[in-house]
Design a protein around this motif. Sequence first.
Motif, PDB file in Angstrom:
ATOM      1  N   ALA A  73       4.929 -22.193  24.246  1.00  0.00           N
ATOM      2  CA  ALA A  73       3.603 -22.800  24.100  1.00  0.00           C
ATOM      3  C   ALA A  73       3.795 -24.309  24.014  1.00  0.00           C
ATOM      4  CB  ALA A  73       2.921 -22.302  22.829  1.00  0.00           C
ATOM      5  N   VAL A  74       2.738 -25.053  24.321  1.00  0.00           N
ATOM      6  CA  VAL A  74       2.834 -26.514  24.221  1.00  0.00           C
ATOM      7  C   VAL A  74       1.697 -27.064  23.362  1.00  0.00           C
ATOM      8  CG1 VAL A  74       3.952 -26.739  26.477  1.00  0.00           C
ATOM      9  CG2 VAL A  74       1.454 -26.955  26.307  1.00  0.00           C
ATOM     10  N   HIS A 281      -1.303 -17.243  23.200  1.00  0.00           N
ATOM     11  CA  HIS A 281      -1.572 -18.144  22.085  1.00  0.00           C
ATOM     12  C   HIS A 281      -0.986 -19.523  22.331  1.00  0.00           C
ATOM     13  CE1 HIS A 281       2.606 -17.769  20.745  1.00  0.00           C
ATOM     14  NE2 HIS A 281       2.505 -16.454  20.827  1.00  0.00           N
ATOM     15  N   SER A 283       0.581 -23.277  20.326  1.00  0.00           N
ATOM     16  CA  SER A 283       1.806 -23.613  19.604  1.00  0.00           C
ATOM     17  C   SER A 283       1.675 -23.397  18.099  1.00  0.00           C
ATOM     18  CB  SER A 283       2.180 -25.062  19.894  1.00  0.00           C
ATOM     19  OG  SER A 283       1.105 -25.893  19.494  1.00  0.00           O
ATOM     20  N   ASP A 286       0.038 -24.737  12.578  1.00  0.00           N
ATOM     21  CA  ASP A 286      -0.155 -24.388  11.159  1.00  0.00           C
ATOM     22  C   ASP A 286       0.940 -23.471  10.625  1.00  0.00           C
ATOM     23  OD1 ASP A 286      -1.229 -22.511  12.963  1.00  0.00           O
ATOM     24  OD2 ASP A 286      -2.649 -21.714  11.503  1.00  0.00           O
ATOM     25  N   ASN A 294       4.315 -14.186  15.274  1.00  0.00           N
ATOM     26  CA  ASN A 294       4.488 -12.880  15.927  1.00  0.00           C
ATOM     27  C   ASN A 294       5.105 -13.104  17.320  1.00  0.00           C
ATOM     28  OD1 ASN A 294       4.204 -10.427  17.160  1.00  0.00           O
ATOM     29  ND2 ASN A 294       2.068 -10.125  16.584  1.00  0.00           N
ATOM     30  N   ASP A 335       0.443 -11.974  10.811  1.00  0.00           N
ATOM     31  CA  ASP A 335      -0.885 -11.902  11.443  1.00  0.00           C
ATOM     32  C   ASP A 335      -1.396 -10.464  11.543  1.00  0.00           C
ATOM     33  OD1 ASP A 335       1.410 -11.836  13.227  1.00  0.00           O
ATOM     34  OD2 ASP A 335      -0.023 -11.497  14.836  1.00  0.00           O
TER      35      ASP A 335
HETATM   36  P1  NAD Z   1      -3.197 -21.370  18.622  1.00  0.00           P
HETATM   37  O1  NAD Z   1      -3.203 -20.180  19.510  1.00  0.00           O
HETATM   38  O2  NAD Z   1      -1.973 -22.174  18.598  1.00  0.00           O
HETATM   39  O3  NAD Z   1      -3.516 -20.885  17.112  1.00  0.00           O
HETATM   40  C1  NAD Z   1      -4.726 -20.251  16.733  1.00  0.00           C
HETATM   41  C2  NAD Z   1      -4.488 -19.442  15.442  1.00  0.00           C
HETATM   42  O4  NAD Z   1      -3.729 -18.275  15.762  1.00  0.00           O
HETATM   43  C3  NAD Z   1      -3.682 -20.192  14.399  1.00  0.00           C
HETATM   44  O5  NAD Z   1      -4.154 -19.863  13.125  1.00  0.00           O
HETATM   45  C4  NAD Z   1      -2.269 -19.680  14.566  1.00  0.00           C
HETATM   46  O6  NAD Z   1      -1.489 -19.729  13.403  1.00  0.00           O
HETATM   47  C5  NAD Z   1      -2.515 -18.244  15.031  1.00  0.00           C
HETATM   48  N1  NAD Z   1      -1.451 -17.785  15.935  1.00  0.00           N
HETATM   49  C6  NAD Z   1      -1.252 -18.173  17.225  1.00  0.00           C
HETATM   50  N2  NAD Z   1      -0.177 -17.585  17.735  1.00  0.00           N
HETATM   51  C7  NAD Z   1       0.328 -16.788  16.758  1.00  0.00           C
HETATM   52  C8  NAD Z   1       1.448 -15.923  16.688  1.00  0.00           C
HETATM   53  N3  NAD Z   1       2.277 -15.738  17.712  1.00  0.00           N
HETATM   54  N4  NAD Z   1       1.680 -15.294  15.513  1.00  0.00           N
HETATM   55  C9  NAD Z   1       0.860 -15.453  14.469  1.00  0.00           C
HETATM   56  N5  NAD Z   1      -0.225 -16.255  14.476  1.00  0.00           N
HETATM   57  C10 NAD Z   1      -0.481 -16.928  15.612  1.00  0.00           C
HETATM   58  O7  NAD Z   1      -4.448 -22.252  19.039  1.00  0.00           O
HETATM   59  P2  NAD Z   1      -4.924 -23.690  18.504  1.00  0.00           P
HETATM   60  O8  NAD Z   1      -4.671 -23.805  17.029  1.00  0.00           O
HETATM   61  O9  NAD Z   1      -6.287 -23.859  19.033  1.00  0.00           O
HETATM   62  O10 NAD Z   1      -3.996 -24.727  19.263  1.00  0.00           O
HETATM   63  C11 NAD Z   1      -2.795 -25.298  18.715  1.00  0.00           C
HETATM   64  C12 NAD Z   1      -2.105 -26.122  19.779  1.00  0.00           C
HETATM   65  O11 NAD Z   1      -1.701 -25.244  20.853  1.00  0.00           O
HETATM   66  C13 NAD Z   1      -3.010 -27.174  20.415  1.00  0.00           C
HETATM   67  O12 NAD Z   1      -2.246 -28.325  20.641  1.00  0.00           O
HETATM   68  C14 NAD Z   1      -3.433 -26.547  21.731  1.00  0.00           C
HETATM   69  O13 NAD Z   1      -3.730 -27.504  22.714  1.00  0.00           O
HETATM   70  C15 NAD Z   1      -2.191 -25.764  22.089  1.00  0.00           C
HETATM   71  N6  NAD Z   1      -2.433 -24.608  22.991  1.00  0.00           N
HETATM   72  C16 NAD Z   1      -1.456 -24.360  23.886  1.00  0.00           C
HETATM   73  C17 NAD Z   1      -1.565 -23.251  24.706  1.00  0.00           C
HETATM   74  C18 NAD Z   1      -0.435 -22.964  25.654  1.00  0.00           C
HETATM   75  O14 NAD Z   1       0.636 -23.530  25.518  1.00  0.00           O
HETATM   76  N7  NAD Z   1      -0.621 -22.072  26.620  1.00  0.00           N
HETATM   77  C19 NAD Z   1      -2.665 -22.405  24.604  1.00  0.00           C
HETATM   78  C20 NAD Z   1      -3.638 -22.676  23.642  1.00  0.00           C
HETATM   79  C21 NAD Z   1      -3.503 -23.793  22.824  1.00  0.00           C
END
Ligand code: NAD
Length: 364
Positions: A73-74, A281, A283, A286, A294, A335
């Motif tokens: 993820a980025v 998902h 990066s 948090d 996961n 999660d």
């Molecule tokens: P996110 O998917 O990173 O997180 C959303 C929520 O889901 C958070 O509470 C996180 O802790 C939880 N979560 C995500 N993946 C998880 C996992 N594998 N296990 C457990 N919990 C998980 O989305 P966001 O917070 O909106 O974005 C964070 C950063 O990621 C931003 O910089 C955004 O631009 C980037 N982003 C990147 C991609 C990608 O690389 N394809 C996709 C979406 C967002």
Amino acid sequence: MAKTILCLPGDGIGPEVTAEAMKLLECLGNDFGLSLRIEQGSVGGSAYDQHGVPLPDATLEAARGADAVLLGAVGGPKWEALPYESRPERGLLALRAELQLFANLRPAVTYSQLADASSLKTELVSGLDIMIVRELTGGIYFGQPRGVRTADNGEREGYNTLVYRESEIERIVRVAFDVARKRNRRVCSVDKANVLEATELWREVATSTAKEYSDVELTHLYVDNAAMQLVCRPKQFDVIVTTNMFGDILSDIAAMLTGSIGMLPSASLAADGKGMYEPIHGSAPDIAGQGVANPLATLLSVAMMLRYSLDEERLAGLVETAVERVLDSGLRTADLVNAGGRSVSTAQMGDAVVSALRDLSGGS
Ligand code: NAD
């Protein structure tokens, strides 16, 4: 001949979840005789820190030469203030565009072991299995002109362009029909043909392409209705095909129906079968660095890679079975604890899947 896989861990939890995928690939090599060459590269914010750009030339070149790309993820707060072109997400969009990965396949599957973790009632989601086919290299995310300009009255206005050529629509609709033929032979095309001319054309092309797939049923929905149907009667869908932006939004809704965003893989495919595979998902800044993410979405992305780019359907099925067995055994990352079970770390979950896969090698 060995197939080349380029691994791009990226930012935040990306390196943590791709590390588990590396263990899985190693097991597939050692215990199942899969011949792979793994390369590593940088993308996103970490690439910006090292090379000053989110998609270094070396990464793009390696991606062009690989049979498949596995991405973590980025993104993250550290890079949010950068100029638009330097932001991590631009690296990902550029990679998708450069590799012409026009078809994004995002399954939304509710595992029976996790149905209680869904935000919807268990009976609505139990057995859910939808494939969302999202157009990925066109539409409003790429259309020109775009930008922010000053209007005649001195006020700033932002503008983007929604544009689709017939050929772009036809090729994504064909992917959806081909996928549906391996499933329940139903495609729902989602548009906003009542107000957007670009998607009026979308509906017209979908309808004419359908004539070559008389064994597949085609229906149409406006995107607002599709969003509503996804949360009230999600099991009516088999394959959904839609534009870049509508697919972005609808697939996140579908993701939540399944209980956790940490369970969902994706494939982005080019016409020549090359693909990039990534969890849906982001990066997750948090929870990054805590070892609690996961990794299953990334491990299931490896299964999609085996199926769509490496022509290893049997191994893809075994990886999916290994994931099911681990869920059956009650192991849960943070999660998933809503669904009951024993809480484990990212690495423990990865190890458990590798161990379940190794157990399956006896019967292979
Ligand atoms: P996110 O998917 O990173 O997180 C959303 C929520 O889901 C958070 O509470 C996180 O802790 C939880 N979560 C995500 N993946 C998880 C996992 N594998 N296990 C457990 N919990 C998980 O989305 P966001 O917070 O909106 O974005 C964070 C950063 O990621 C931003 O910089 C955004 O631009 C980037 N982003 C990147 C991609 C990608 O690389 N394809 C996709 C979406 C967002």
